[in-house]
Design a protein around this motif. Structure first.
Motif, mmCIF file in Angstrom:
data_model
loop_
_atom_site.group_PDB
_atom_site.id
_atom_site.type_symbol
_atom_site.label_atom_id
_atom_site.label_comp_id
_atom_site.label_asym_id
_atom_site.label_seq_id
_atom_site.Cartn_x
_atom_site.Cartn_y
_atom_site.Cartn_z
ATOM 1 N N PHE A 183 0.849 -1.185 0.000
ATOM 2 C CA PHE A 183 0.000 0.000 0.000
ATOM 3 C C PHE A 183 0.881 1.230 0.000
ATOM 4 C CE2 PHE A 183 0.311 1.236 4.478
ATOM 5 C CZ PHE A 183 0.678 0.033 5.085
ATOM 6 N N LYS A 184 0.296 2.339 -0.462
ATOM 7 C CA LYS A 184 1.078 3.577 -0.537
ATOM 8 C C LYS A 184 0.954 4.330 0.770
ATOM 9 C CE LYS A 184 1.449 4.275 -5.431
ATOM 10 N NZ LYS A 184 0.673 4.627 -6.605
ATOM 11 N N ILE A 185 2.048 4.958 1.165
ATOM 12 C CA ILE A 185 2.059 5.696 2.434
ATOM 13 C C ILE A 185 2.967 6.919 2.249
ATOM 14 C CG2 ILE A 185 3.960 4.281 3.392
ATOM 15 C CD1 ILE A 185 2.461 4.432 6.098
ATOM 16 N N THR A 186 2.762 7.967 3.043
ATOM 17 C CA THR A 186 3.591 9.161 2.878
ATOM 18 C C THR A 186 4.569 9.309 4.047
ATOM 19 O OG1 THR A 186 2.023 10.520 4.081
ATOM 20 C CG2 THR A 186 1.736 10.416 1.678
ATOM 21 N N LYS A 187 5.633 10.046 3.780
ATOM 22 C CA LYS A 187 6.612 10.369 4.829
ATOM 23 C C LYS A 187 5.894 11.064 5.994
ATOM 24 C CE LYS A 187 10.646 13.383 5.413
ATOM 25 N NZ LYS A 187 11.628 14.218 4.700
ATOM 26 N N LYS A 188 4.960 11.983 5.614
ATOM 27 C CA LYS A 188 4.258 12.769 6.640
ATOM 28 C C LYS A 188 3.519 11.853 7.618
ATOM 29 C CE LYS A 188 0.968 16.581 6.850
ATOM 30 N NZ LYS A 188 -0.397 16.113 6.947
ATOM 31 N N SER A 189 2.796 10.865 7.073
ATOM 32 C CA SER A 189 1.990 10.033 7.974
ATOM 33 C C SER A 189 2.883 9.137 8.840
ATOM 34 C CB SER A 189 0.962 9.219 7.199
ATOM 35 O OG SER A 189 1.563 8.100 6.609
ATOM 36 N N ILE A 190 4.013 8.677 8.297
ATOM 37 C CA ILE A 190 4.927 7.861 9.118
ATOM 38 C C ILE A 190 5.487 8.716 10.248
ATOM 39 C CG2 ILE A 190 7.161 6.643 9.157
ATOM 40 C CD1 ILE A 190 6.562 5.570 6.385
ATOM 41 N N LEU A 191 5.953 9.916 9.908
ATOM 42 C CA LEU A 191 6.576 10.774 10.918
ATOM 43 C C LEU A 191 5.583 11.213 11.994
ATOM 44 C CD1 LEU A 191 9.132 12.908 8.877
ATOM 45 C CD2 LEU A 191 9.493 10.824 10.191
ATOM 46 N N GLU A 192 4.335 11.422 11.570
ATOM 47 C CA GLU A 192 3.314 11.838 12.549
ATOM 48 C C GLU A 192 3.162 10.786 13.637
ATOM 49 O OE1 GLU A 192 0.489 14.725 9.934
ATOM 50 O OE2 GLU A 192 -0.288 12.727 10.441
ATOM 51 N N ASP A 193 3.078 9.523 13.221
ATOM 52 C CA ASP A 193 2.889 8.438 14.204
ATOM 53 C C ASP A 193 4.165 8.114 14.966
ATOM 54 O OD1 ASP A 193 0.266 8.219 13.628
ATOM 55 O OD2 ASP A 193 0.472 6.529 12.256
ATOM 56 N N ALA A 194 5.322 8.365 14.346
ATOM 57 C CA ALA A 194 6.590 8.001 14.995
ATOM 58 C C ALA A 194 7.078 9.054 15.972
ATOM 59 C CB ALA A 194 7.662 7.756 13.931
ATOM 60 N N HIS A 195 6.404 10.220 15.984
ATOM 61 C CA HIS A 195 6.898 11.325 16.790
ATOM 62 C C HIS A 195 6.477 11.166 18.254
ATOM 63 C CE1 HIS A 195 8.697 15.223 17.246
ATOM 64 N NE2 HIS A 195 7.655 15.583 17.976
ATOM 65 N N ILE A 196 7.217 10.316 18.993
ATOM 66 C CA ILE A 196 6.947 10.170 20.429
ATOM 67 C C ILE A 196 8.285 10.252 21.160
ATOM 68 C CG2 ILE A 196 4.806 8.813 20.378
ATOM 69 C CD1 ILE A 196 6.557 6.303 20.529
ATOM 70 N N ASP A 197 8.233 10.564 22.451
ATOM 71 C CA ASP A 197 9.479 10.699 23.201
ATOM 72 C C ASP A 197 9.959 9.310 23.635
ATOM 73 O OD1 ASP A 197 11.611 11.354 24.702
ATOM 74 O OD2 ASP A 197 10.533 12.586 26.162
ATOM 75 N N LEU A 198 10.612 8.639 22.730
ATOM 76 C CA LEU A 198 11.040 7.266 22.994
ATOM 77 C C LEU A 198 12.173 7.204 24.014
ATOM 78 C CD1 LEU A 198 9.827 4.704 21.996
ATOM 79 C CD2 LEU A 198 11.597 4.535 20.271
ATOM 80 N N ARG A 199 12.969 8.293 24.099
ATOM 81 C CA ARG A 199 14.084 8.288 25.050
ATOM 82 C C ARG A 199 13.542 8.148 26.483
ATOM 83 N NH1 ARG A 199 17.627 10.990 28.142
ATOM 84 N NH2 ARG A 199 15.989 12.491 28.570
ATOM 85 N N ALA A 200 12.546 8.961 26.801
ATOM 86 C CA ALA A 200 11.949 8.896 28.148
ATOM 87 C C ALA A 200 11.280 7.539 28.363
ATOM 88 C CB ALA A 200 10.934 10.020 28.311
ATOM 89 N N PHE A 201 10.676 7.037 27.305
ATOM 90 C CA PHE A 201 10.003 5.728 27.408
ATOM 91 C C PHE A 201 11.022 4.627 27.707
ATOM 92 C CE2 PHE A 201 8.541 1.829 25.282
ATOM 93 C CZ PHE A 201 7.360 1.611 25.993
ATOM 94 N N PHE A 202 12.127 4.622 26.950
ATOM 95 C CA PHE A 202 13.181 3.617 27.181
ATOM 96 C C PHE A 202 13.759 3.755 28.592
ATOM 97 C CE2 PHE A 202 14.971 2.196 22.771
ATOM 98 C CZ PHE A 202 13.680 1.907 22.346
ATOM 99 N N GLN A 203 14.023 5.002 28.989
ATOM 100 C CA GLN A 203 14.658 5.250 30.288
ATOM 101 C C GLN A 203 13.759 4.851 31.458
ATOM 102 O OE1 GLN A 203 17.718 6.049 30.983
ATOM 103 N NE2 GLN A 203 18.344 6.345 28.870
ATOM 104 N N SER A 204 12.448 4.847 31.236
ATOM 105 C CA SER A 204 11.530 4.567 32.347
ATOM 106 C C SER A 204 11.224 3.066 32.482
ATOM 107 C CB SER A 204 10.223 5.340 32.165
ATOM 108 O OG SER A 204 9.613 4.938 30.953
ATOM 109 N N ARG A 205 11.807 2.244 31.630
ATOM 110 C CA ARG A 205 11.625 0.784 31.807
ATOM 111 C C ARG A 205 12.743 0.222 32.665
ATOM 112 N NH1 ARG A 205 13.937 -3.454 31.239
ATOM 113 N NH2 ARG A 205 15.589 -2.311 30.178
ATOM 114 N N TYR A 206 12.364 -0.490 33.674
ATOM 115 C CA TYR A 206 13.340 -1.170 34.541
ATOM 116 C C TYR A 206 12.912 -2.625 34.668
ATOM 117 C CZ TYR A 206 14.033 3.683 35.997
ATOM 118 O OH TYR A 206 14.241 5.031 36.016
#
Ligand SMILES: Cc1cc2nc3c(=O)[nH]c(=O)nc-3n(C[C@H](O)[C@H](O)[C@H](O)COP(=O)(O)O)c2cc1C
Length: 369
Positions: A183-206
């Motif tokens: 299926f066709k997809i745009t850069k915009k739609s991928i980036l919109e969904d990928a834009h989360i603060d993953l650093r804080a998410f990774f750091q908060s897993r123990y």
């Protein structure tokens, strides 16, 4: 030292079951400690090799028995034994068509050999196992391939007829867009969904070794496993599965085979076992693939559970073959399924201690050539 101290119990009647213990005791008194140390080291060295070979033999037997590697080359002989083996081979092929279609400029009429193989394997699979997701996805992929070629001026009548025949045999077939093909997809739609603060998410897993007493609802496990399903796997073969153990008796049983949960395993609301099924693998080069695909799946699952607010602790399955066999026997996990790890899960308590587990510095792990 008096003779009586060296042979303390020789003068008494010894029960047959105590012989081993008594002999050990006597040798301990007779042999100086530095010699005893050397001997035990030598004994360990002598036993190490045969034991290691025995464990490799276990892995070797399981791979030969359960993968379809011993069935000749995928393109020449498809007498695979199980549904999963045939499903895996069909998946490799339909996915190679999907990959071809996902290139920047797909080659018109590419992959003829793969198409022919799918057209012979799919009816075979359908006849044996009926209509399911594998048939649905493969048919959709074949249709996508046909229409791609048609759009580019190449009409494959034989393929069209074959697809039609296969579809007609399935009353419940759905012409669905997101079940095979591209299926066709745009850069915009991928980036919109990928834009989360993953650093804080990774750091908060123990790794959590202290759980609240509340039970974890199965809905949360289902959500997490659904999320983990998006984990990449070799040729999209998805060899990983998750077993869930909830009752006190079952949890106690499975945890008794694992050595790293002492002191906290009993607080876990559920114990998961992540496995990867060797029946999905077809080549000698894939002999270790289960550890990669299963390991990545387990990581996704841990992060998915973390995103749902649950506490997790991975539990190693670094065991010798006898323990692996014993756990499988007691839980009915198939011989073909390689146990990747256990995961203890529960709700977070309000306050808890976690190990710092400091990480190595970046320059030690990032090697720029
Ligand atoms: C495959 C695997 C097996 C592990 N086995 C155990 C275990 O048996 N017992 C335990 O307490 N922790 C276990 N851990 C947790 C590690 O000790 C932990 O991930 C590591 O120290 C990093 O800490 P963190 O997870 O809190 O970031 C395991 C982790 C992994 C990835």
């Amino acid at each position: 030292m008096s003779k009586l101290q060296v042979f303390p119990d020789l003068i008494t009647d010894i029960h047959p079951q105590e012989w081993k213990f008594q002999v050990k005791k006597i040798l301990k008194n007779l042999i100086p400690s530095h010699v005893r140390y050397k001997l035990s080291h030598q004994r360990w060295r002598l036993m190490f090799m045969p034991n290691l070979l025995l464990n490799y033999a276990y892995d070797f037997r399981r791979f030969v028995k359960n993968s379809s590697v011993s069935v000749k080359h995928p393109s020449t002989n498809l007498k695979v034994r199980t549904k999963t083996q045939l499903q895996a081979r069909i998946t490799i092929d339909y996915h190679s068509i999907e990959k071809g279609l996902a290139m920047k400029e797909p080659r018109i009429g590419f992959g003829r050999e793969v198409i022919q193989r799918l057209l012979s394997n799919l009816p075979n699979y359908q006849e044996k196992y009926g209509f399911d997701e594998t048939v649905q996805i493969t048919l959709n992929t074949l249709s996508a391939y046909y229409y791609f070629n048609l759009e580019h001026g190449f009409q494959d009548e034989q393929l069209y007829e074959s697809i039609l025949k296969l579809k007609e045999a399935i009353p419940t077939y759905r012409n669905s867009k997101n079940e095979g093909g591209i299926f066709k997809i745009t850069k915009k739609s991928i980036l919109e969904d990928a834009h989360i603060d993953l650093r804080a998410f990774f750091q908060s897993r123990y790794s959590i070794r202290h759980f609240a007493p509340d039970e974890v609802n199965m809905c949360l496990i289902e959500q997490a496993v659904t999320m983990a399903q998006k984990t990449p796997s070799v040729c999209n073969r998805q060899s990983s599965k998750v077993y869930v153990f909830s009752s006190d008796e079952d949890k106690r049983k499975v945890l008794s085979y694992q050595s790293g949960n002492r002191g906290f395993g009993d607080q876990a609301s559920k114990v998961l076992i992540v496995v990867s099924d060797l029946e999905n693998f077809t080549l000698i080069g894939e002999r270790n693939q289960c550890w990669i695909d299963g390991g990545m799946y387990a990581m996704s699952l841990v992060y998915a559970l973390h995103s749902l607010g649950l506490a997790t602790c991975c539990l190693n399955w670094s065991v010798e073959h006898s323990v692996d066999k014993a756990l499988k026997k007691s839980t009915n996990i198939k011989d073909s399924e390689s146990i990747i790890m256990m995961i203890a899960i529960g709700h977070l308590p309000e306050e808890l201690r976690v190990a710092q587990s400091p990480r190595k510095p970046l320059q030690e792990v990032l090697i720029v050539k």
